[in-house]
Design a protein around this motif. Sequence first.
Motif, PDB file in Angstrom:
ATOM      1  N   VAL C 260     -33.853 -59.314-133.570  1.00  0.00           N
ATOM      2  CA  VAL C 260     -33.644 -58.746-132.236  1.00  0.00           C
ATOM      3  C   VAL C 260     -34.870 -59.117-131.412  1.00  0.00           C
ATOM      4  O   VAL C 260     -35.985 -58.698-131.702  1.00  0.00           O
ATOM      5  CB  VAL C 260     -33.446 -57.223-132.285  1.00  0.00           C
ATOM      6  N   ASN C 261     -34.631 -59.949-130.424  1.00  0.00           N
ATOM      7  CA  ASN C 261     -35.703 -60.597-129.680  1.00  0.00           C
ATOM      8  C   ASN C 261     -35.758 -60.080-128.246  1.00  0.00           C
ATOM      9  O   ASN C 261     -34.750 -60.007-127.562  1.00  0.00           O
ATOM     10  CB  ASN C 261     -35.414 -62.110-129.670  1.00  0.00           C
ATOM     11  N   GLY C 262     -36.948 -59.707-127.802  1.00  0.00           N
ATOM     12  CA  GLY C 262     -37.123 -59.251-126.420  1.00  0.00           C
ATOM     13  C   GLY C 262     -37.325 -60.421-125.482  1.00  0.00           C
ATOM     14  O   GLY C 262     -37.892 -61.443-125.859  1.00  0.00           O
ATOM     15  N   THR C 266     -38.905 -56.196-121.810  1.00  0.00           N
ATOM     16  CA  THR C 266     -38.234 -55.076-122.473  1.00  0.00           C
ATOM     17  C   THR C 266     -39.170 -54.404-123.461  1.00  0.00           C
ATOM     18  O   THR C 266     -39.759 -55.077-124.289  1.00  0.00           O
ATOM     19  CB  THR C 266     -36.998 -55.582-123.238  1.00  0.00           C
ATOM     20  N   LEU C 271     -35.995 -52.316-128.000  1.00  0.00           N
ATOM     21  CA  LEU C 271     -35.629 -53.351-128.977  1.00  0.00           C
ATOM     22  C   LEU C 271     -35.276 -52.726-130.323  1.00  0.00           C
ATOM     23  O   LEU C 271     -34.327 -53.139-130.982  1.00  0.00           O
ATOM     24  CB  LEU C 271     -36.764 -54.357-129.157  1.00  0.00           C
ATOM     25  N   TYR C 275     -31.873 -52.902-132.309  1.00  0.00           N
ATOM     26  CA  TYR C 275     -31.852 -53.271-133.728  1.00  0.00           C
ATOM     27  C   TYR C 275     -31.025 -52.266-134.522  1.00  0.00           C
ATOM     28  O   TYR C 275     -30.234 -52.639-135.396  1.00  0.00           O
ATOM     29  CB  TYR C 275     -33.280 -53.345-134.282  1.00  0.00           C
ATOM     30  N   VAL C 294     -38.122 -57.866-135.308  1.00  0.00           N
ATOM     31  CA  VAL C 294     -37.891 -57.212-134.016  1.00  0.00           C
ATOM     32  C   VAL C 294     -39.123 -57.415-133.145  1.00  0.00           C
ATOM     33  O   VAL C 294     -40.232 -57.069-133.559  1.00  0.00           O
ATOM     34  CB  VAL C 294     -37.658 -55.695-134.189  1.00  0.00           C
ATOM     35  N   ASP C 296     -40.901 -59.602-129.346  1.00  0.00           N
ATOM     36  CA  ASP C 296     -40.828 -60.688-128.367  1.00  0.00           C
ATOM     37  C   ASP C 296     -41.209 -62.003-129.038  1.00  0.00           C
ATOM     38  O   ASP C 296     -42.388 -62.226-129.342  1.00  0.00           O
ATOM     39  CB  ASP C 296     -41.802 -60.414-127.217  1.00  0.00           C
ATOM     40  N   CYS C 306     -32.488 -58.821-123.959  1.00  0.00           N
ATOM     41  CA  CYS C 306     -32.784 -59.153-125.350  1.00  0.00           C
ATOM     42  C   CYS C 306     -31.768 -60.165-125.856  1.00  0.00           C
ATOM     43  O   CYS C 306     -30.763 -60.437-125.202  1.00  0.00           O
ATOM     44  CB  CYS C 306     -32.726 -57.907-126.221  1.00  0.00           C
TER      45      CYS C 306
END
Lengths: 202, 202, 334, 334
Positions: C260-262, C266, C271, C275, C294, C296, C306
Amino acid sequence: MEPETIKALIRRTHEVILAHAEELTDLDQAIGDGDHGINMKRGFDAIAAAADAIAELPCGKALEKAGMTLVMSVGGASGPLYGSLLMAMGKAMPEAPDSVGDIAKAFQAGVEAVMKRGKSEGGEKTMLEVLLPVATSLKDAGALDIGVLRKTADAGLASTKDMKATKGRASFLGERSIGHLDPGARSSALLIHAVCDVIEGK
Amino acid sequence: MEPETIKALIRRTHEVILAHAEELTDLDQAIGDGDHGINMKRGFDAIAAAADAIAELPCGKALEKAGMTLVMSVGGASGPLYGSLLMAMGKAMPEAPDSVGDIAKAFQAGVEAVMKRGKSEGGEKTMLEVLLPVATSLKDAGALDIGVLRKTADAGLASTKDMKATKGRASFLGERSIGHLDPGARSSALLIHAVCDVIEGK
Amino acid sequence: MKKLINSVDNVLNESLRGFGAAHSDIVSVNWEPKFVQRAGGTAKGKVALISGGGSGHEPLHAGFVGQGMLDAACPGEVFTSSTPDQMLAAAQAVDAGAGVLFIVKNYSGDVMNFEMAAEMYGEMHEGEQATVLTNDDVAVEDSLFTQGRRGVAGTVIVEKIVGAAAEAGADLATCKALGERVNAASGTMGVALTSCTVPAAGKPTFELAEDEMEMGVGIHGEPGRRRVKLMEADALAAEMIEAICKEDGPRSGDPVLLLVNGMGGTPLMELYLVYDAARRLCEERGLTIARSLVGDYCTSLDMAGCSITLTKVGDEMLGYWDAPVHTAALRWGV
Amino acid sequence: MKKLINSVDNVLNESLRGFGAAHSDIVSVNWEPKFVQRAGGTAKGKVALISGGGSGHEPLHAGFVGQGMLDAACPGEVFTSSTPDQMLAAAQAVDAGAGVLFIVKNYSGDVMNFEMAAEMYGEMHEGEQATVLTNDDVAVEDSLFTQGRRGVAGTVIVEKIVGAAAEAGADLATCKALGERVNAASGTMGVALTSCTVPAAGKPTFELAEDEMEMGVGIHGEPGRRRVKLMEADALAAEMIEAICKEDGPRSGDPVLLLVNGMGGTPLMELYLVYDAARRLCEERGLTIARSLVGDYCTSLDMAGCSITLTKVGDEMLGYWDAPVHTAALRWGV
Ligand SMILES: Nc1ncnc2c1ncn2[C@@H]1O[C@H](COP(=O)(O)OP(=O)(O)O)[C@@H](O)[C@H]1O
Ligand SMILES: Nc1ncnc2c1ncn2[C@@H]1O[C@H](COP(=O)(O)OP(=O)(O)O)[C@@H](O)[C@H]1O
Ligand SMILES: [Mg+2]
Ligand SMILES: [Mg+2]
Ligand SMILES: [Mg+2]
Ligand SMILES: [Mg+2]
C-alpha cells in the motif's frame, strides 16, 4: 547556410517556444503530465546557449548538434523525438542544400526517424499529425510556398482535436483524450511557423 | 438520591453535550486542537451507556463511577479534569445529602481537585472561570437559587473571552488567545445549565 | 502553489543535494550529468542495476540505490524522463564486468531515452546490457491498442527482488528474466484525492471537486479510468483489488506481496487504514498475504491518494524479498 | 474533507489494526484497553519504556515500538491524550522487573493522564517508575508563564537514545536522566503550509490563505508564533534554525543531530530540499552535522509543512543513536 541564418533560426524558434511555453504546458496538463512547455523551454534554452558553436557548423552538422543538444537536455518523450528529427535531418542534408527538394528530403528523413523512435505513425494524435503533412507538402511543392506550409501545419494541429490518442502519455486516457489538441502537435506547428518567420525575414 | 434523578441527570447532561458538541469543537479549533466537543461526547456517551449501573449506586459512589468513566474514556485535558471533579465530589458527598450546604461542600472539593490536577487557578482562561464562581455562589447561598446559578455560570464563561490563557493548549497562543471563549468553560456552563434543568424538572 | 522550495528551477538540484548529503554513507551523487550511485561502488563481477526517470516520485529511484538493490539511479527533471547522457555515464560508472540491466518504467519518454542510451552504450562498449520494462498499472484498459500499461509502484518490487538476485550472483540474463517475471506477477491500481502540482507549472495538473476522486490515476497526475464520487476506504480498496485481480491477477490460494503506497500527500494513518481494508479483502479472496509494505515508495509529488500493488510470489521471490537491503528508503537485514 | 477512511468513528481502530497486521513480526496490539507492545515482550531486567498520546502523529509512537526503542505505546483518539487505563495496562504488560519509564510530551492532557496512570500504578505495584517530559518546541515563547513548551519531534530522538540505553542495560534513574538530557539538548521549530483536518471535526482546524504560512505551528494544528507570507525554503529554514539556536541551542563547534520532519502531507522531495537548506545554514553557524534524519516521524495528520530539530550530541548519545533499532518506522543495525 550563413551562420547568421542559423542564428536567426535559433533565435526565432527559441522566442516562439518561450512565448508559448505556458500554453504548451496547459495543453499537456489536460491530457498528459503538464511538462511539455517546460521541456521545450529547457531544450531551446540549451540550443540558444550553444548558438555560437552551432552556427559555425555546416547546415547538416548544425542540425545534428542541435538535435543532440535536445536529446541531452530535454528528456521526456519530446527530447528523443525532436532530437531524432533534427539529427536525422542533419545526416540527410547535403553540405550545401540548394533546392526545396534537398530540404524536403532531409525533412522526410527526420520525420521517418521520429516514427521509428516513437514506433508511431499518423493518426495517433501526436506531433506526427503536423510533421507528416508538412513533409508531404514540402515534397510535392515545386517552389517553397510559405503560406501553404503554415496552413498545412495549422490543419494538422487542428486535426488532433477530435482524435483519440494511441501513442504517448495521452493514450492512457483512451476516449477521454478526445476534444483536446495534442501538445506535441502544437509545438511542432509553432516551430514550423517560427522557421517560416525566418524565411520571410521577420 | 433516587435512581430516577441520577438517570435524569445523566440523560440531560448527555443531551446537552450532544447538542453542543460541534460548538465546543469549533471553539477548540479557534484556540486549541479542535477536539473538545468530540471528547465530551465520547465521555458522556460512555456515562450514558453505564447509566443503569451508575443509577443503582448511592449518590457519592455514582459520582465517583461517573468520574472514573470520564477518566477512562475521554483522554485529553478534559478527561482527567472533569473526572477529578466528579470523583472528588463523590468522595466528599454524604451518603444522603440533605442540604445545599452538603452539595456546596462536595462541589468545592471537586473544584479543588480540578485545580490540583490542573495545577491551575482562576484567571487562567479555563473551565475554572465557571467552576470557581459557581462553587462560591453555592457556598454563599442559603437556599438553592437556580437563576443565580445559571447567571453565575454564564458570567464566568463570558469572562474568558478577554482573558489571555496561561494554562491548557490555548496558553501556547499567548496574546492570540484573547478574544475567544474557552471551550472548557463553555462545556462547564453547559453542564451547570443541564443540572439546573433537571432540578427545575425540565 | 504552496511548496517548501526556493525557486522552481532549482527544486531537483537542491533536493538531490540534500538527499546526497543526508545519505552520504549509502550513496554518492554525480552532477554532470546527474546520477546517484552506491557510495562503495559496485562489486566486481556483479550485474549492475540502473533505473531512473522523472523526479517527483521520491523515494523512487535514488532512495533505492544501495546494497541489495540498485547500483545507480538517474533522476530526470520533475515528471520528465532523464536524458541518455545520464544513463550512459551511470552505466560507465557502475558496469563491473557482468553487464548492465536497465529497469525502465513503460512511458514513451523513458523508453525512448533509455533506448537511445542503450544504443549509445552498445556502440561504445563490448559489455552486455539488457532492459526490463515495468508496466504493472492495471488502470489502463485496452492496453493493446496504446502505449501499453504504465510502470508504477510495482517497479519498487522489481528493483528489490532483482537487486537481491544480482547481489547473490545471478547473471544478466537471469536478472532480466526474473525482473520480467516479477513485473508480470505484479498489478497496481492507484487513486487520487487531490491533484499534484508540478513546481514549474505552478498550478494543479487537474481539478477535483471536494467530493470527487480520480480512479486509476497515473503517478504523473495522468487522468485515470474515471472520475468518481468520494468512496469509503473499503469500497475503494475493493474496486482497486478487483481491477488488479481481474485480468491475470492472483487467485485464491496464491501467496502475495501487498504494497500500500502513498502518493506523497497522504498520512501514514490513512495508509495503514487502507492496508487494513486491502488485507481483509485479500483474505476474503483466499489470497495469503506473505509480505507487506506500507508507506511512500512511488509518489506523485504532493498528490493525496494511494496505490495498491499485489505481486504473486513464490519461495524464490520471497527469499530475494527478505534478503538484506541497505538503501535510504528500504533497509533490513543490515 | 477528503480522507482515505470508512467512518470517522473507526479511523483509529482500523488504522491501528492495519498497523498491527503489517508489522506483526515487530509488534502485537492489545485492544481492551488499546496499547501496542513488542511482539517478543520485554527482556527480563530491562527498563521498560512506554510512550503514548493522541493519534494523528504517525509513526509516533507505535511506529517506534520494538528492539532498541519503546516497549509499548498507548495511542489515544486523534489528537487526544490516551487514557490512564491504557498506560496502566501497558505498564503491567511490559514491566520486566527493572521499572517503567513513561516518556510524555508536555501537553496538559498527556501530563494529567500519565500522572493519573502513574498514581494508580504506584498504588498497585511495588516496582519503580519514572517519567521524562519532553518539551522541545521552541515556538512557544514566554514559556515560563504558561503550560511551558510543547513536546514535538524531539521526542523521537529521546525515545531512540533512551531506548538504546535501556537495551544496553542502563537502570531506571540513568534512563530518566539521559532522557532529560537529550530533551534539554533538543530544540524544534515547525511550520505549516496547510492546516490539518481532524476526521471527527470534518473541516480544517485553521484557515491559511494561498500565500500564508503558520510559523511555529504545533503538531495539533495549534496556532504558532505568527502568520507570515509564504517564504522560500532558505529563508524559512533560517528563521527556524535561528529560533532553535537563540536561547540555549547549539553553538559553533557543537556536533548536532539534524532532523527534518514532515508533517504528513509534505512530499519527501521537499523535505530533502529543506534538509539541504538547513544543512547549509548549520554549517554557516559552525555546527557539525553528526547525524541526519529526514522523513515523516512526528506528523500532524495531513498537514503540509515540516519541522526542524537540532539536538546537541556527544559521543555517548551518538553511540546510542547508532545502536541497532528494529521498529516499524526506524530500522538499522538489525
Ligand atoms: N510515440 C510517440 N510518437 C510520436 N510522438 C509522441 C510519442 N509519444 C509522445 N509523443 C509526443 O510528445 C508529446 C509530449 O511531450 P512531452 O510532454 O514533452 O513528454 P512526456 O509525454 O514524456 O511528458 C505528445 O504531445 C506527443 O505529440
Ligand atoms: N491545566 C488546566 N486547568 C484547568 N482547565 C484546563 C487545564 N488545561 C486545559 N483545561 C481545560 O480543558 C479544555 C480543553 O479540553 P480538551 O480540548 O478536551 O482537551 P485538550 O486540550 O487536551 O485537547 C480547555 O478549554 C480548558 O478549559
Ligand atoms: Mg508531458
Ligand atoms: Mg482540545
Ligand atoms: Mg513528462
Ligand atoms: Mg486534544
